[in-house]
Write a protein that holds these residues in place. Structure first.
Motif, PDB file in Angstrom:
ATOM      1  N   ARG A  26      56.229 -39.998  73.730  1.00 48.67           N
ATOM      2  CA  ARG A  26      55.811 -38.736  74.360  1.00 48.67           C
ATOM      3  C   ARG A  26      55.805 -37.586  73.361  1.00 48.67           C
ATOM      4  O   ARG A  26      54.889 -36.758  73.360  1.00 48.67           O
ATOM      5  N   LEU A  27      56.817 -37.537  72.501  1.00 48.85           N
ATOM      6  CA  LEU A  27      56.841 -36.476  71.485  1.00 48.85           C
ATOM      7  C   LEU A  27      55.719 -36.677  70.462  1.00 48.85           C
ATOM      8  O   LEU A  27      55.091 -35.712  70.028  1.00 48.85           O
ATOM      9  N   ARG A  28      55.458 -37.922  70.105  1.00 44.58           N
ATOM     10  CA  ARG A  28      54.369 -38.240  69.168  1.00 44.58           C
ATOM     11  C   ARG A  28      53.036 -37.747  69.734  1.00 44.58           C
ATOM     12  O   ARG A  28      52.220 -37.159  69.033  1.00 44.58           O
ATOM     13  N   GLU A  29      52.813 -37.981  71.039  1.00 45.76           N
ATOM     14  CA  GLU A  29      51.587 -37.504  71.694  1.00 45.76           C
ATOM     15  C   GLU A  29      51.472 -35.986  71.593  1.00 45.76           C
ATOM     16  O   GLU A  29      50.391 -35.455  71.328  1.00 45.76           O
ATOM     17  N   ARG A  30      52.584 -35.293  71.822  1.00 52.94           N
ATOM     18  CA  ARG A  30      52.571 -33.829  71.784  1.00 52.94           C
ATOM     19  C   ARG A  30      52.312 -33.312  70.368  1.00 52.94           C
ATOM     20  O   ARG A  30      51.670 -32.292  70.189  1.00 52.94           O
ATOM     21  N   ILE A  31      52.800 -34.034  69.372  1.00 58.30           N
ATOM     22  CA  ILE A  31      52.549 -33.641  67.979  1.00 58.30           C
ATOM     23  C   ILE A  31      51.079 -33.874  67.641  1.00 58.30           C
ATOM     24  O   ILE A  31      50.411 -33.002  67.097  1.00 58.30           O
ATOM     25  N   ARG A  32      50.577 -35.046  67.995  1.00 59.46           N
ATOM     26  CA  ARG A  32      49.181 -35.378  67.664  1.00 59.46           C
ATOM     27  C   ARG A  32      48.182 -34.531  68.430  1.00 59.46           C
ATOM     28  O   ARG A  32      47.088 -34.261  67.946  1.00 59.46           O
ATOM     29  N   SER A  33      48.541 -34.095  69.633  1.00 61.86           N
ATOM     30  CA  SER A  33      47.622 -33.262  70.419  1.00 61.86           C
ATOM     31  C   SER A  33      47.587 -31.824  69.904  1.00 61.86           C
ATOM     32  O   SER A  33      46.727 -31.054  70.298  1.00 61.86           O
ATOM     33  N   GLY A  34      48.543 -31.478  69.053  1.00 67.24           N
ATOM     34  CA  GLY A  34      48.596 -30.126  68.512  1.00 67.24           C
ATOM     35  C   GLY A  34      49.518 -29.203  69.274  1.00 67.24           C
ATOM     36  O   GLY A  34      49.682 -28.045  68.914  1.00 67.24           O
ATOM     37  N   GLU A  35      50.126 -29.699  70.338  1.00 64.14           N
ATOM     38  CA  GLU A  35      51.079 -28.867  71.077  1.00 64.14           C
ATOM     39  C   GLU A  35      52.215 -28.443  70.141  1.00 64.14           C
ATOM     40  O   GLU A  35      52.697 -27.320  70.214  1.00 64.14           O
ATOM     41  N   PHE A  36      52.631 -29.364  69.278  1.00 63.30           N
ATOM     42  CA  PHE A  36      53.570 -29.058  68.207  1.00 63.30           C
ATOM     43  C   PHE A  36      52.785 -29.212  66.912  1.00 63.30           C
ATOM     44  O   PHE A  36      52.701 -30.284  66.343  1.00 63.30           O
ATOM     45  N   GLY A  37      52.169 -28.135  66.457  1.00 65.21           N
ATOM     46  CA  GLY A  37      51.350 -28.169  65.253  1.00 65.21           C
ATOM     47  C   GLY A  37      52.190 -28.086  63.989  1.00 65.21           C
ATOM     48  O   GLY A  37      53.418 -27.957  64.046  1.00 65.21           O
ATOM     49  N   PRO A  38      51.537 -28.158  62.826  1.00 63.70           N
ATOM     50  CA  PRO A  38      52.256 -28.062  61.550  1.00 63.70           C
ATOM     51  C   PRO A  38      53.101 -26.788  61.489  1.00 63.70           C
ATOM     52  O   PRO A  38      52.636 -25.703  61.815  1.00 63.70           O
ATOM     53  N   GLY A  39      54.352 -26.966  61.117  1.00 62.78           N
ATOM     54  CA  GLY A  39      55.269 -25.843  61.022  1.00 62.78           C
ATOM     55  C   GLY A  39      56.012 -25.545  62.308  1.00 62.78           C
ATOM     56  O   GLY A  39      56.941 -24.747  62.325  1.00 62.78           O
ATOM     57  N   SER A  40      55.628 -26.197  63.407  1.00 59.90           N
ATOM     58  CA  SER A  40      56.298 -25.960  64.689  1.00 59.90           C
ATOM     59  C   SER A  40      57.693 -26.564  64.680  1.00 59.90           C
ATOM     60  O   SER A  40      57.912 -27.647  64.149  1.00 59.90           O
ATOM     61  N   VAL A  41      58.600 -25.856  65.298  1.00 56.88           N
ATOM     62  CA  VAL A  41      59.964 -26.343  65.451  1.00 56.88           C
ATOM     63  C   VAL A  41      60.065 -26.997  66.823  1.00 56.88           C
ATOM     64  O   VAL A  41      59.691 -26.387  67.825  1.00 56.88           O
ATOM     65  N   LEU A  42      60.531 -28.244  66.863  1.00 55.25           N
ATOM     66  CA  LEU A  42      60.697 -28.923  68.137  1.00 55.25           C
ATOM     67  C   LEU A  42      61.854 -28.316  68.916  1.00 55.25           C
ATOM     68  O   LEU A  42      62.745 -27.691  68.323  1.00 55.25           O
ATOM     69  N   VAL A  73      60.445 -33.453  59.952  1.00 55.51           N
ATOM     70  CA  VAL A  73      61.426 -33.285  58.885  1.00 55.51           C
ATOM     71  C   VAL A  73      62.526 -32.387  59.428  1.00 55.51           C
ATOM     72  O   VAL A  73      62.279 -31.551  60.296  1.00 55.51           O
ATOM     73  N   THR A  74      63.729 -32.580  58.935  1.00 51.47           N
ATOM     74  CA  THR A  74      64.836 -31.735  59.349  1.00 51.47           C
ATOM     75  C   THR A  74      65.002 -30.633  58.323  1.00 51.47           C
ATOM     76  O   THR A  74      65.127 -30.902  57.131  1.00 51.47           O
ATOM     77  N   VAL A  75      64.986 -29.398  58.790  1.00 56.29           N
ATOM     78  CA  VAL A  75      65.144 -28.238  57.926  1.00 56.29           C
ATOM     79  C   VAL A  75      66.473 -27.583  58.299  1.00 56.29           C
ATOM     80  O   VAL A  75      66.672 -27.210  59.461  1.00 56.29           O
ATOM     81  N   PRO A  76      67.400 -27.468  57.333  1.00 57.02           N
ATOM     82  CA  PRO A  76      68.687 -26.855  57.637  1.00 57.02           C
ATOM     83  C   PRO A  76      68.517 -25.482  58.278  1.00 57.02           C
ATOM     84  O   PRO A  76      67.662 -24.700  57.883  1.00 57.02           O
ATOM     85  N   SER A  77      69.299 -25.218  59.283  1.00 56.65           N
ATOM     86  CA  SER A  77      69.314 -23.961  60.026  1.00 56.65           C
ATOM     87  C   SER A  77      68.076 -23.751  60.886  1.00 56.65           C
ATOM     88  O   SER A  77      67.942 -22.706  61.507  1.00 56.65           O
ATOM     89  N   LYS A  78      67.164 -24.701  60.912  1.00 57.72           N
ATOM     90  CA  LYS A  78      65.956 -24.573  61.727  1.00 57.72           C
ATOM     91  C   LYS A  78      65.885 -25.670  62.771  1.00 57.72           C
ATOM     92  O   LYS A  78      65.479 -25.434  63.889  1.00 57.72           O
ATOM     93  N   THR A  87      55.167 -25.861  56.824  1.00 59.21           N
ATOM     94  CA  THR A  87      56.499 -26.449  56.871  1.00 59.21           C
ATOM     95  C   THR A  87      57.559 -25.501  56.336  1.00 59.21           C
ATOM     96  O   THR A  87      58.682 -25.508  56.790  1.00 59.21           O
ATOM     97  N   ALA A  88      57.216 -24.660  55.392  1.00 58.96           N
ATOM     98  CA  ALA A  88      58.189 -23.749  54.810  1.00 58.96           C
ATOM     99  C   ALA A  88      58.465 -22.607  55.785  1.00 58.96           C
ATOM    100  O   ALA A  88      58.045 -21.480  55.591  1.00 58.96           O
ATOM    101  N   VAL A  89      59.175 -22.943  56.857  1.00 56.63           N
ATOM    102  CA  VAL A  89      59.526 -21.954  57.859  1.00 56.63           C
ATOM    103  C   VAL A  89      60.559 -21.022  57.229  1.00 56.63           C
ATOM    104  O   VAL A  89      61.583 -21.478  56.737  1.00 56.63           O
ATOM    105  N   PRO A  90      60.270 -19.711  57.182  1.00 55.52           N
ATOM    106  CA  PRO A  90      61.207 -18.816  56.511  1.00 55.52           C
ATOM    107  C   PRO A  90      62.529 -18.720  57.271  1.00 55.52           C
ATOM    108  O   PRO A  90      62.551 -18.798  58.499  1.00 55.52           O
ATOM    109  N   TYR A  91      63.577 -18.555  56.492  1.00 55.42           N
ATOM    110  CA  TYR A  91      64.870 -18.317  57.108  1.00 55.42           C
ATOM    111  C   TYR A  91      64.862 -16.924  57.711  1.00 55.42           C
ATOM    112  O   TYR A  91      64.080 -16.058  57.323  1.00 55.42           O
ATOM    113  N   ARG A  92      65.744 -16.699  58.656  1.00 60.46           N
ATOM    114  CA  ARG A  92      65.775 -15.420  59.382  1.00 60.46           C
ATOM    115  C   ARG A  92      65.977 -14.250  58.410  1.00 60.46           C
ATOM    116  O   ARG A  92      65.350 -13.210  58.557  1.00 60.46           O
ATOM    117  N   TYR A  93      66.844 -14.402  57.419  1.00 61.32           N
ATOM    118  CA  TYR A  93      67.085 -13.306  56.491  1.00 61.32           C
ATOM    119  C   TYR A  93      65.822 -12.965  55.709  1.00 61.32           C
ATOM    120  O   TYR A  93      65.590 -11.807  55.370  1.00 61.32           O
TER     121      TYR A  93
END
Length: 157
Positions: A26-42, A73-78, A87-93
């Motif tokens: 189900r999560l794979r479907e949501r990723i492939r459909s674009g609901e969770f696009g590149p850079g999206s945090v699950l 991918v797992t991104v620390p603090s994200k 993918t390079a989701v900026p840190y809050r600071y």
């Protein structure tokens, strides 16, 4: 919170045999459909547990399948992020420092102007004290802000 019958009616909960592969599907479907696009945090593990009505270990096993496939991918603090251009989701600071930097560069914060206090910045950005201090430290290293002991931080002249 939906009842079990409501959740099953919309196909969110899974039942039967090995559940974690079904959740991964189900999560794979949501990723492939674009609901969770590149850079999206699950959603968090806790949120996935509520959504699918499963234990945390079951949600983790489903996420591990997707990580093994390279869909997450797992991104620390994200958390878990869909890889891609963003993918390079900026840190809050970094977000806070960027916004303050823009205000300085636009002239909204003139040279010599006092910055908001740490407490006010914490409220404005809904961030921890350490996160705000880290952002201010970046601006100080860049030479945009100067700290005066006992007085606060000011835009460098």
């Amino acid at each position: 919170m939906p009842t079990a019958a409501e959740a099953m009616a919309v196909g969110r909960w899974v039942t039967g045999g090995r559940i974690y592969p079904q959740i991964a599907d189900r999560l794979r479907e949501r990723i492939r459909s674009g609901e969770f696009g590149p850079g999206s945090v699950l959603p968090s593990e806790a949120e996935l547990c509520r959504t699918f009505g499963v234990a945390r270990n079951t949600a983790r096993r489903a996420l591990a399948i997707l990580e093994d496939e390279g869909l997450l991918v797992t991104v620390p603090s994200k958390g878990r992020v869909v890889p891609g251009e963003s993918t390079a989701v900026p840190y809050r600071y970094q977000v806070i420092a960027g916004e303050l930097r823009e205000q300085i560069e636009r002239g909204d914060l003139a040279p010599g102007a006092a910055l908001l206090s740490e407490a006010e910045l914490r409220r404005r950005f809904a961030a921890s004290r350490n996160t705000v201090r880290q952002a201010l430290s970046v601006l100080e290293r860049e030479g945009l802000v100067v700290a005066e002991h006992g007085r606060g931080r000011f835009v460098r002249l």
